[in-house]
Design a protein around this motif. Structure first.
Motif, PDB file in Angstrom:
ATOM      1  N   THR A  99     -49.222  97.046-134.006  1.00 48.92           N
ATOM      2  CA  THR A  99     -49.468  96.399-133.583  1.00 48.92           C
ATOM      3  C   THR A  99     -51.474  96.028-134.334  1.00 48.92           C
ATOM      4  O   THR A  99     -51.714  95.925-134.750  1.00 48.92           O
ATOM      5  N   VAL A 149     -52.451  93.169-135.801  1.00 50.58           N
ATOM      6  CA  VAL A 149     -53.754  92.698-135.278  1.00 50.58           C
ATOM      7  C   VAL A 149     -55.221  92.451-135.791  1.00 50.58           C
ATOM      8  O   VAL A 149     -56.220  92.096-136.505  1.00 50.58           O
ATOM      9  N   ILE A 175     -41.806 101.256-124.105  1.00 49.95           N
ATOM     10  CA  ILE A 175     -43.169 100.523-123.545  1.00 49.95           C
ATOM     11  C   ILE A 175     -42.306  99.336-123.021  1.00 49.95           C
ATOM     12  O   ILE A 175     -43.222  98.709-121.825  1.00 49.95           O
ATOM     13  N   GLN A 211     -41.620 100.014-119.363  1.00 49.13           N
ATOM     14  CA  GLN A 211     -42.781  99.513-118.386  1.00 49.13           C
ATOM     15  C   GLN A 211     -43.942  98.769-118.354  1.00 49.13           C
ATOM     16  O   GLN A 211     -44.525  98.350-117.754  1.00 49.13           O
ATOM     17  N   MET A 212     -43.574  98.311-119.615  1.00 55.58           N
ATOM     18  CA  MET A 212     -44.971  96.578-119.488  1.00 55.58           C
ATOM     19  C   MET A 212     -43.873  95.209-118.382  1.00 55.58           C
ATOM     20  O   MET A 212     -44.707  94.730-117.661  1.00 55.58           O
ATOM     21  N   TYR A 225     -46.294  96.641-115.345  1.00 54.92           N
ATOM     22  CA  TYR A 225     -47.465  95.646-115.964  1.00 54.92           C
ATOM     23  C   TYR A 225     -47.152  94.122-116.234  1.00 54.92           C
ATOM     24  O   TYR A 225     -47.692  93.806-116.876  1.00 54.92           O
ATOM     25  N   PRO A 276     -50.923  91.740-115.200  1.00 51.81           N
ATOM     26  CA  PRO A 276     -51.053  92.194-116.324  1.00 51.81           C
ATOM     27  C   PRO A 276     -51.271  91.493-117.085  1.00 51.81           C
ATOM     28  O   PRO A 276     -51.639  90.436-118.236  1.00 51.81           O
ATOM     29  N   PHE A 277     -50.160  91.452-117.567  1.00 51.41           N
ATOM     30  CA  PHE A 277     -49.349  91.036-119.255  1.00 51.41           C
ATOM     31  C   PHE A 277     -49.421  89.799-119.022  1.00 51.41           C
ATOM     32  O   PHE A 277     -49.935  88.788-120.028  1.00 51.41           O
ATOM     33  N   VAL A 301     -53.074  88.253-119.483  1.00 58.00           N
ATOM     34  CA  VAL A 301     -53.111  88.458-120.111  1.00 58.00           C
ATOM     35  C   VAL A 301     -52.981  87.273-121.423  1.00 58.00           C
ATOM     36  O   VAL A 301     -53.584  86.674-122.187  1.00 58.00           O
ATOM     37  N   LEU A 329     -55.534  84.632-120.904  1.00 59.31           N
ATOM     38  CA  LEU A 329     -56.354  84.858-121.398  1.00 59.31           C
ATOM     39  C   LEU A 329     -56.352  84.249-123.055  1.00 59.31           C
ATOM     40  O   LEU A 329     -57.283  83.789-123.642  1.00 59.31           O
ATOM     41  N   LEU A 330     -55.156  84.726-123.373  1.00 60.47           N
ATOM     42  CA  LEU A 330     -55.388  84.515-124.754  1.00 60.47           C
ATOM     43  C   LEU A 330     -55.073  82.976-125.155  1.00 60.47           C
ATOM     44  O   LEU A 330     -56.020  82.625-126.067  1.00 60.47           O
ATOM     45  N   ALA A 371     -58.730  81.082-125.044  1.00 56.77           N
ATOM     46  CA  ALA A 371     -59.490  82.642-125.920  1.00 56.77           C
ATOM     47  C   ALA A 371     -58.998  80.974-127.339  1.00 56.77           C
ATOM     48  O   ALA A 371     -60.225  80.943-128.145  1.00 56.77           O
ATOM     49  N   SER A 376     -62.852  78.453-128.270  1.00 56.73           N
ATOM     50  CA  SER A 376     -62.655  78.631-129.245  1.00 56.73           C
ATOM     51  C   SER A 376     -62.289  77.553-130.341  1.00 56.73           C
ATOM     52  O   SER A 376     -63.312  77.467-131.968  1.00 56.73           O
TER      53      SER A 376
END
Lengths: 103, 168
Positions: free
Chosen positions: B57, B61, B131, B134-135, B139, B142-143, B146, B149-150, B153, B157
């Motif tokens: 990643t 990224v 991962i 767990q994700m 999580y 939060p996933f 996020v 949020l992306l 953004a 932008s």
């Protein structure tokens, strides 16, 4: 023999200090954004190192670092967008000439 | 001296060397390219820490997207100018002193802290699978946040960087 955790933490600390110095002294706003990314990367190194070596080491550190990478990418995109809008209006990218709120 | 130690030294040299070259260079494009090397070195450190997914990643990224985005940001603005330090004289010396003091304090604290946690062996389980499990169990919220949020953004932008319409 494996590498001890203190060496990873020291690399994170050195990167954070370099990023802090560049963030406070550089003049170009794109470079200031890059230095912020460097500081976030230093925090990520610590998270991944604690995911392997910490007292309660588990996979959660890697997941936290994934979230941090996502938020950093969003921050970089919005920062560049603000910079381009500012360049269109003020024709500058130098941080010491961005003083609109001071006048 | 095992291969892991040698790989660690090479990657640490790449990482810190790229960062030092970035801070000492005067041309902006050179700074971005040297920081791309730093990001690659950090990805190697992640793989050394058995975090393969985070390392990949990082390559995608940071070395791919963010370096190119910063290059676009330089090319779309004024890119021929040298970058000169904003502060001069005693302010810069004071700043250097403060950062050195910060480095010494944090480094001494790290040195004194009792690190006796044995490394966890991640290698016998699949990193990506772990991962993912767990994700999508612990999580989940939060996933999803996020992803929102992306999206915000992305739209924000585009709206910020869009050329404002003429008066009509």
């Amino acid at each position: 023999m494996s590498v001890p955790i203190i060496s990873y933490l020291l690399i994170g600390l050195i990167l954070f200090c370099i990023g802090l110095y560049g963030c406070l002294t550089k003049r170009n706003a794109v470079v200031v954004l890059l230095c912020i990314e460097l500081m976030l990367n230093a925090a990520n190194i610590n998270l991944v190192a604690f995911a392997k070596f910490g007292f309660f080491a588990n996979i959660a550190g890697q997941i936290f670092s994934l979230f941090t990478i996502t938020v950093a990418a969003a921050e970089a995109a919005v920062g560049i967008a603000i910079l381009i809008a500012l360049y269109r209006n003020r024709n500058t990218v130098q941080v010491d000439e961005m003083d609109l709120l001071k006048r | 001296m095992s291969g892991q130690v040698i790989a660690f030294f090479v990657l640490a040299l790449l990482t810190i060397g790229g960062a030092v070259f970035m801070i000492s260079s005067t041309r902006v494009v050179h700074m971005v390219v040297s920081l791309a090397f730093t990001f690659l070195g950090i990805a190697g450190l992640y793989i050394l820490l058995e975090a393969e997914f985070v390392g990949m990643t990082q390559v995608l990224v940071y070395s791919g997207a963010i370096s190119i985005l910063m290059l676009f940001g330089i090319m779309l603005t004024r890119h021929d100018a040298m970058d000169v330090m904003v502060r001069a004289g005693w302010t810069k010396q004071l700043l250097r002193l403060a950062i050195v003091v910060f480095f010494i304090i944090v480094g001494f604290t790290l040195y004194r802290a009792p690190w006796d946690g044995a490394p966890v062996a991640f290698s016998e389980q699949n990193n990506v699978k772990e991962i993912g499990i767990q994700m999508f169990t612990h999580y989940m919220i939060p996933f999803e946040l996020v992803s929102v949020l992306l999206l915000v953004a992305l739209v924000g932008s585009i709206i910020l960087a869009k050329k404002e319409a003429d008066d009509e």
